[in-house]
Scaffold this motif. Structure first.
Motif, PDB file in Angstrom:
ATOM      1  N   GLY A  26       0.807  -1.204   0.000  1.00 36.88           N
ATOM      2  CA  GLY A  26       0.000   0.000   0.000  1.00 36.88           C
ATOM      3  C   GLY A  26       0.843   1.258   0.000  1.00 36.88           C
ATOM      4  O   GLY A  26       0.593   2.196  -0.761  1.00 36.88           O
ATOM      5  N   THR A  29       3.115   1.599  -3.375  1.00 43.87           N
ATOM      6  CA  THR A  29       2.347   1.939  -4.580  1.00 43.87           C
ATOM      7  C   THR A  29       1.793   3.360  -4.486  1.00 43.87           C
ATOM      8  O   THR A  29       1.681   4.058  -5.509  1.00 43.87           O
ATOM      9  CB  THR A  29       1.207   0.939  -4.836  1.00 43.87           C
ATOM     10  N   LYS A  30       1.488   3.819  -3.284  1.00 43.67           N
ATOM     11  CA  LYS A  30       1.081   5.221  -3.122  1.00 43.67           C
ATOM     12  C   LYS A  30       2.239   6.133  -3.483  1.00 43.67           C
ATOM     13  O   LYS A  30       2.064   7.147  -4.179  1.00 43.67           O
ATOM     14  CB  LYS A  30       0.622   5.481  -1.691  1.00 43.67           C
ATOM     15  N   GLU A  64      -7.696  -8.237  -3.895  1.00 44.84           N
ATOM     16  CA  GLU A  64      -7.306  -7.289  -2.851  1.00 44.84           C
ATOM     17  C   GLU A  64      -6.020  -6.551  -3.242  1.00 44.84           C
ATOM     18  O   GLU A  64      -5.918  -5.325  -3.096  1.00 44.84           O
ATOM     19  CB  GLU A  64      -7.107  -8.037  -1.537  1.00 44.84           C
ATOM     20  N   GLY A  67      -6.721  -4.182  -5.963  1.00 46.02           N
ATOM     21  CA  GLY A  67      -7.473  -3.049  -5.424  1.00 46.02           C
ATOM     22  C   GLY A  67      -6.588  -2.057  -4.711  1.00 46.02           C
ATOM     23  O   GLY A  67      -6.792  -0.832  -4.823  1.00 46.02           O
ATOM     24  N   ILE A  68      -5.612  -2.561  -3.965  1.00 47.07           N
ATOM     25  CA  ILE A  68      -4.657  -1.669  -3.295  1.00 47.07           C
ATOM     26  C   ILE A  68      -3.931  -0.821  -4.334  1.00 47.07           C
ATOM     27  O   ILE A  68      -3.761   0.393  -4.166  1.00 47.07           O
ATOM     28  CB  ILE A  68      -3.657  -2.484  -2.458  1.00 47.07           C
ATOM     29  N   CYS A  69      -3.505  -1.469  -5.405  1.00 50.16           N
ATOM     30  CA  CYS A  69      -2.808  -0.743  -6.471  1.00 50.16           C
ATOM     31  C   CYS A  69      -3.726   0.283  -7.126  1.00 50.16           C
ATOM     32  O   CYS A  69      -3.335   1.444  -7.344  1.00 50.16           O
ATOM     33  CB  CYS A  69      -2.277  -1.725  -7.513  1.00 50.16           C
ATOM     34  N   ALA A  70      -4.942  -0.135  -7.436  1.00 54.61           N
ATOM     35  CA  ALA A  70      -5.891   0.770  -8.097  1.00 54.61           C
ATOM     36  C   ALA A  70      -6.201   1.984  -7.221  1.00 54.61           C
ATOM     37  O   ALA A  70      -6.340   3.109  -7.731  1.00 54.61           O
ATOM     38  CB  ALA A  70      -7.168   0.016  -8.436  1.00 54.61           C
ATOM     39  N   ASP A  71      -6.304   1.774  -5.909  1.00 59.50           N
ATOM     40  CA  ASP A  71      -6.569   2.893  -4.998  1.00 59.50           C
ATOM     41  C   ASP A  71      -5.452   3.933  -5.057  1.00 59.50           C
ATOM     42  O   ASP A  71      -5.673   5.112  -4.741  1.00 59.50           O
ATOM     43  CB  ASP A  71      -6.720   2.384  -3.561  1.00 59.50           C
ATOM     44  N   ASN A  72      -4.268   3.482  -5.457  1.00 62.62           N
ATOM     45  CA  ASN A  72      -3.120   4.388  -5.550  1.00 62.62           C
ATOM     46  C   ASN A  72      -2.791   4.757  -6.996  1.00 62.62           C
ATOM     47  O   ASN A  72      -1.690   5.220  -7.296  1.00 62.62           O
ATOM     48  CB  ASN A  72      -1.914   3.761  -4.858  1.00 62.62           C
ATOM     49  N   ASN A  73      -3.775   4.496  -7.884  1.00 55.82           N
ATOM     50  CA  ASN A  73      -3.706   4.926  -9.291  1.00 55.82           C
ATOM     51  C   ASN A  73      -2.607   4.236 -10.091  1.00 55.82           C
ATOM     52  O   ASN A  73      -2.035   4.835 -11.005  1.00 55.82           O
ATOM     53  CB  ASN A  73      -3.545   6.449  -9.372  1.00 55.82           C
TER      54      ASN A  73
END
Length: 353
Positions: A26, A29-30, A64, A67-73
């Protein structure tokens, strides 16, 4: 048809660490997303970022992770299995060094270490499919590299035997990847038995042209070997399924050349550099890849003996973005386009009906 290269992306292996923001998927990737990267290549062996065992068995876990990656674009570009593939084939001269890449439970036991590595590679195929990925980047490992320079002269048949054994070990792995719809993109790299075009051809022949045996193109290793890395794309573009954007420089002098005299990285004639600080012709590379229809990711692999890694990461995203070509549907003077009337074409050529 020109290809639309995706990117910029970044290989996380060189940045992962025990301190934030590099110690969890998380956080890292952010960090990458905030730098402008759109994709991340995940090292499958690094438990701080990824649980390969869970990923092979659980689509929920893979959802999951995605999704973590997608949340950080960012998207996942590939799973990297370099350290795992390396252990599929290890010459005994390197046993003690490569034990560090495997669990302590198999240290000092080459057969157990190889079995563990093969199992990990098989799991990476399942994990890639669960993540919806079609390519995984890796190494071939090496049985013959200690015999690279023929002095004393190699016994007749030694290299043939090495490549036959290498193919024997990799064929069932590649068959497994085929069953899961995933290519293995081998990074052609000194230290591996497959390190240039000639050795890739030998490996491919030993594998009977296995369709899942592909190339992770990395020009830095070719520049340090003084190869024609642009011509390489022309020859092998149909097998290139992954791309590491990595820079290097080669400055031979009266004291050292390609082999670099056992010097540390800072003092070598050939050394890796941060993007834009070396000698690699990336404009030529992106043009050749686009011309041949490459539509995969452009992934920064950062290694430099001078620049701080975080500076290299900051500079890498705009460097790649500026080199990706927004391809056109047709050349600017291709005004005709479409289909033509055969009668009209004959008339233009002065051909009677």
């Amino acid at each position: 048809m020109p290809g639309a290269i995706k990117g910029p992306a970044i290989f996380l292996a060189q940045f992962a660490g025990d301190e934030a923001p590099f110690n969890s998927l998380g956080a890292i990737t952010k960090w990458a997303g905030n730098l402008g990267y759109e994709g991340v290549q995940i090292p499958a062996w690094d438990a701080r970022l990824f649980d390969l065992d869970r990923a092979a068995e659980s689509r929920d876990y893979c959802d999951e992770v995605a999704g973590i990656c997608a949340d950080n674009n960012v998207q996942i570009t590939e799973l990297a299995t370099h350290l795992l593939g390396q252990l599929v084939a290890v010459h005994p001269a390197y046993d003690s060094q490569f034990d560090a890449f495997a669990p302590k439970s198999v240290a000092g036991n080459p057969a157990a270490r190889q079995q563990w590595a093969v199992d990990q590679m098989l799991k990476a195929a399942k994990a890639s499919r669960n993540l919806g990925l079609g390519v995984s980047a890796s190494f071939t490992g090496s049985l013959a590299f200690p015999f690279l320079y023929p002095w004393p002269q190699r016994p007749a048949g030694l290299i043939d035997e090495a490549f036959a054994e290498l193919a024997k070990r990799w064929r069932p792995i590649l068959d497994h990847y085929d069953a899961h719809g995933v290519d293995v993109a081998f990074e052609l790299h000194p230290g591996e038995d497959v390190f240039d075009g000639a050795t890739f051809e030998m490996f491919l022949e030993a594998l009977d042209d296995h369709k899942r045996c592909t190339i992770n193109y990395d020009p830095s290793h070719f520049l340090l070997q003084q190869m024609d890395y642009l011509g390489f794309i022309d020859l092998y573009h149909e097998r290139i399924t992954a791309f590491h954007v990595k820079d290097a420089e080669f400055n031979p002098d009266a004291r050292q050349g390609v082999y670099s005299g056992y010097q540390p990285w800072l003092n070598r004639a050939g050394r890796f550099r941060s993007l834009g600080d070396g000698q690699v012709d990336f404009r030529g590379i992106f043009s050749r890849l686009a011309t041949h229809g490459y539509e995969g990711w452009a992934v920064l692999e950062w290694e430099c003996c001078l620049k701080h890694p975080e500076t290299g990461a900051v500079e890498g995203a705009p460097f790649i973005r500026d080199h990706i070509i927004h391809v056109t549907d047709k050349a600017f003077d291709d005004f005709a386009g479409g289909d033509s009337d055969p009668v009209e074409l004959k008339s233009m050529l002065g051909i009677s009906q």
